[in-house]
Design an enzyme around this catalytic site. Sequence first.
Site, mmCIF file in Angstrom:
data_model
loop_
_atom_site.group_PDB
_atom_site.id
_atom_site.type_symbol
_atom_site.label_atom_id
_atom_site.label_comp_id
_atom_site.label_asym_id
_atom_site.label_seq_id
_atom_site.Cartn_x
_atom_site.Cartn_y
_atom_site.Cartn_z
ATOM 1 N N ARG A 89 0.882 -1.292 0.187
ATOM 2 C CA ARG A 89 0.109 0.277 -0.052
ATOM 3 C C ARG A 89 0.721 1.117 -0.003
ATOM 4 O O ARG A 89 0.325 2.391 -0.108
ATOM 5 C CB ARG A 89 -0.944 -0.033 1.327
ATOM 6 N N TRP A 91 2.444 6.012 1.902
ATOM 7 C CA TRP A 91 2.664 6.530 0.358
ATOM 8 C C TRP A 91 2.581 7.907 0.538
ATOM 9 O O TRP A 91 1.385 8.276 0.738
ATOM 10 C CB TRP A 91 1.591 5.934 -0.531
ATOM 11 N N ASN A 105 -4.151 7.426 6.873
ATOM 12 C CA ASN A 105 -4.121 7.223 5.317
ATOM 13 C C ASN A 105 -4.989 7.918 4.727
ATOM 14 O O ASN A 105 -6.291 8.041 5.235
ATOM 15 C CB ASN A 105 -4.499 5.608 5.294
ATOM 16 N N GLY A 106 -4.637 8.537 3.823
ATOM 17 C CA GLY A 106 -5.824 9.604 2.770
ATOM 18 C C GLY A 106 -5.235 11.013 2.572
ATOM 19 O O GLY A 106 -3.878 11.218 2.980
ATOM 20 N N GLU A 124 -2.531 -2.266 -22.150
ATOM 21 C CA GLU A 124 -2.142 -3.030 -21.018
ATOM 22 C C GLU A 124 -0.358 -3.354 -21.133
ATOM 23 O O GLU A 124 0.008 -3.244 -20.168
ATOM 24 C CB GLU A 124 -3.048 -4.322 -20.784
ATOM 25 N N LYS A 172 2.452 -1.784 -18.450
ATOM 26 C CA LYS A 172 3.252 -2.837 -17.766
ATOM 27 C C LYS A 172 4.703 -2.375 -17.984
ATOM 28 O O LYS A 172 5.491 -2.145 -16.975
ATOM 29 C CB LYS A 172 3.109 -4.262 -18.271
ATOM 30 N N GLU A 227 5.151 0.881 -15.888
ATOM 31 C CA GLU A 227 5.409 1.064 -14.520
ATOM 32 C C GLU A 227 6.440 0.056 -13.941
ATOM 33 O O GLU A 227 6.728 0.300 -12.766
ATOM 34 C CB GLU A 227 4.140 0.564 -13.798
ATOM 35 N N HIS A 271 -1.934 8.686 -37.831
ATOM 36 C CA HIS A 271 -2.751 9.741 -37.592
ATOM 37 C C HIS A 271 -1.626 10.638 -36.479
ATOM 38 O O HIS A 271 -2.163 11.395 -35.825
ATOM 39 C CB HIS A 271 -4.053 9.719 -37.026
ATOM 40 N N LYS A 327 -0.395 -0.261 -4.467
ATOM 41 C CA LYS A 327 -1.468 -1.261 -4.933
ATOM 42 C C LYS A 327 -2.510 -0.719 -4.886
ATOM 43 O O LYS A 327 -3.583 -0.665 -5.793
ATOM 44 C CB LYS A 327 -1.196 -2.524 -4.294
#
Length: 600
Positions: A27, A74, A98-99, A473, A477, A480, A496, A595
């Site tokens: 987290r 985080w 948290n937040g 996706e 990957k 990140e 284009h 996460k």
Amino acid sequence: MCGIVGYLGPQNPKDIILQGLKKLEYRGYDSAGVAILDHGIFKRVRAEGKLVNLEKKLVDEKFEGHLGIGHTRWATHGVPSERNAHPHQVDGISLVHNGIIENYLEIREDLLKMGALLTSETDSELVAHLVALEIKKTKDLFLAVKSILLRLRGAFSIVVIWDQKPKEMIAFKDGPPLIVGLGPEETFIVSDVQAAIAHTSEFVYLEDREVVWIQNKEVRFFDDQGNEVKKAPVHVAWSEDQMDKMGFPHYMLKEIYEQPRAIAHAIKETFQIPADFESQFDQVQKITIVACGTSYYAALMGKYYFEKLARIPCEVDVASEFRYRNPLIKKNDLVIAISQSGETADTLSAARLGKSKGALLLSICNVKNSSLDRESHIQMYMNSGIEVGVASTKAFTCSLALLNVLALRLGLYRNQIQKPEFKEQEEALKALPSQVEAILSYDKYFLEASDAFKEFKGFLYMGRGVSYPIAMEGALKMKELAYLHAEGYPAGEMKHGPLALVDANIAVVMILPLDEHFEKSLSNLEEAKARGGKIISLSTGHQPKLKKISDRYLSLPKAHWSTNPILSVIPLQLMAYHLADSLGHDVDQPRNLAKSVTVE
Ligand code: F6R
């Protein structure tokens, strides 16, 4: 983001809190800290960076007490540093948060005017000051918390303890999750049940604006008006050993390799939902799917499945955009919210907005009892087992399989497809686990390919139709994990604009399984090749023409159009993983990420 563990009980809080924080490090991993009672005062130990730094500092520390809180951060307000690490302490108060406190500037100004001595740049420390000021007046932790609640705006979950009350712990939330674990002799407050599941399987989920007051073994809940609320515990049977790496060097690799089993499980569970399930959607004329990140790319695939198989119009929106654009949602619309964690703040708000406009809300989560799961009218589960790696892998493929089955079932039920087509696709889905297994057995080729990727400055992932979300996706990957620039594009859009990027330093990764788009995608590759781009292609079986123009060709098993995307993403996950690992990056905990994104 940010993980919280609070403990009150007869065991040694240091070990319990550290074990819990280890389960929550996904987290956030910018800093970590604990405050544990020791001879009547809270001894605080904090460290910048990963939890291992805190562990080192705590090796020789001993604590005489039975109450403590811990936090893994985080960073939102204030750089990652020890100074900004939690717990924050003011006049005997220790607090973890948290937040985000949105009105922190106004609170900060007020506190400074009152002469408060601020020791960090965080919004969290301000809450500790507010509680400490109130306690001076009330001499009561519960009353102090109650009186500051209305001052706080934003999304937060907070645990607070006071050195004058060694057997008391108070927590409250408005947004990010907070769960109370009930043991016979002890009580936990955690951000995720995983942090306490080794000690208890009985949990109470706090709802927004609720307060929990723990004194000794007594646990009481209150609403924001101060009225006591009775809450029944939920039995959580998630086994802790799923957190083991099972001999893999990283959780991510383990999770990639778990996909055959996870997908088989997701498919089986979704086919087995009782037959009257479909009738709940009888009134539905339109579907809107909301999600973020990888789950958003799964949502994009949902559009192909629902429109092609069930012929239901389907819109897809990034949750953070949907929630602020006053979307046109009507009664009888179906809003589907996809979220591995079930806690993503934007997805949760988008889902709530859809519900408030009268839509039926279906959630697709991996974490049972998560906030999104609890708030939905209809719940479906990815069933992929716990996903620890910050980069999502198996939750993505399980979501695709689930959406495919759901669209098939609705298509048959609504007479948009007939039994033979249903059967054909059912067989294709059942073949998936062994096909994924086959791809995984060629991992050494993906490892080898990823080594060649080191020479590129950037990547353009391309695909048409169902391969387009896979291109997005694949690019995510790469970004990140390997921290390299990568874009996902519909292959038809190349001319284009993105074609201007193509030269010998750029790899064009084209996903073109043998389907109706194959020839067109092949032409797009020729265009890139003619401009000096390096070509990496993924297609079905042996494709001599494609092989000839590709610098590297990767072969996929022959599959149905609907299952091709689930197969194509596996090599992209593996190549990003191997490249990041060989570059020395932390694959399970990529920099700057977390996460469960519980802030906007
Ligand atoms: C990327 C990744 C993120 C998540 C996103 C949504 O690998 O993991 O982009 O997909 O943060 O998370 P959930 O699905 O939990 O809502």
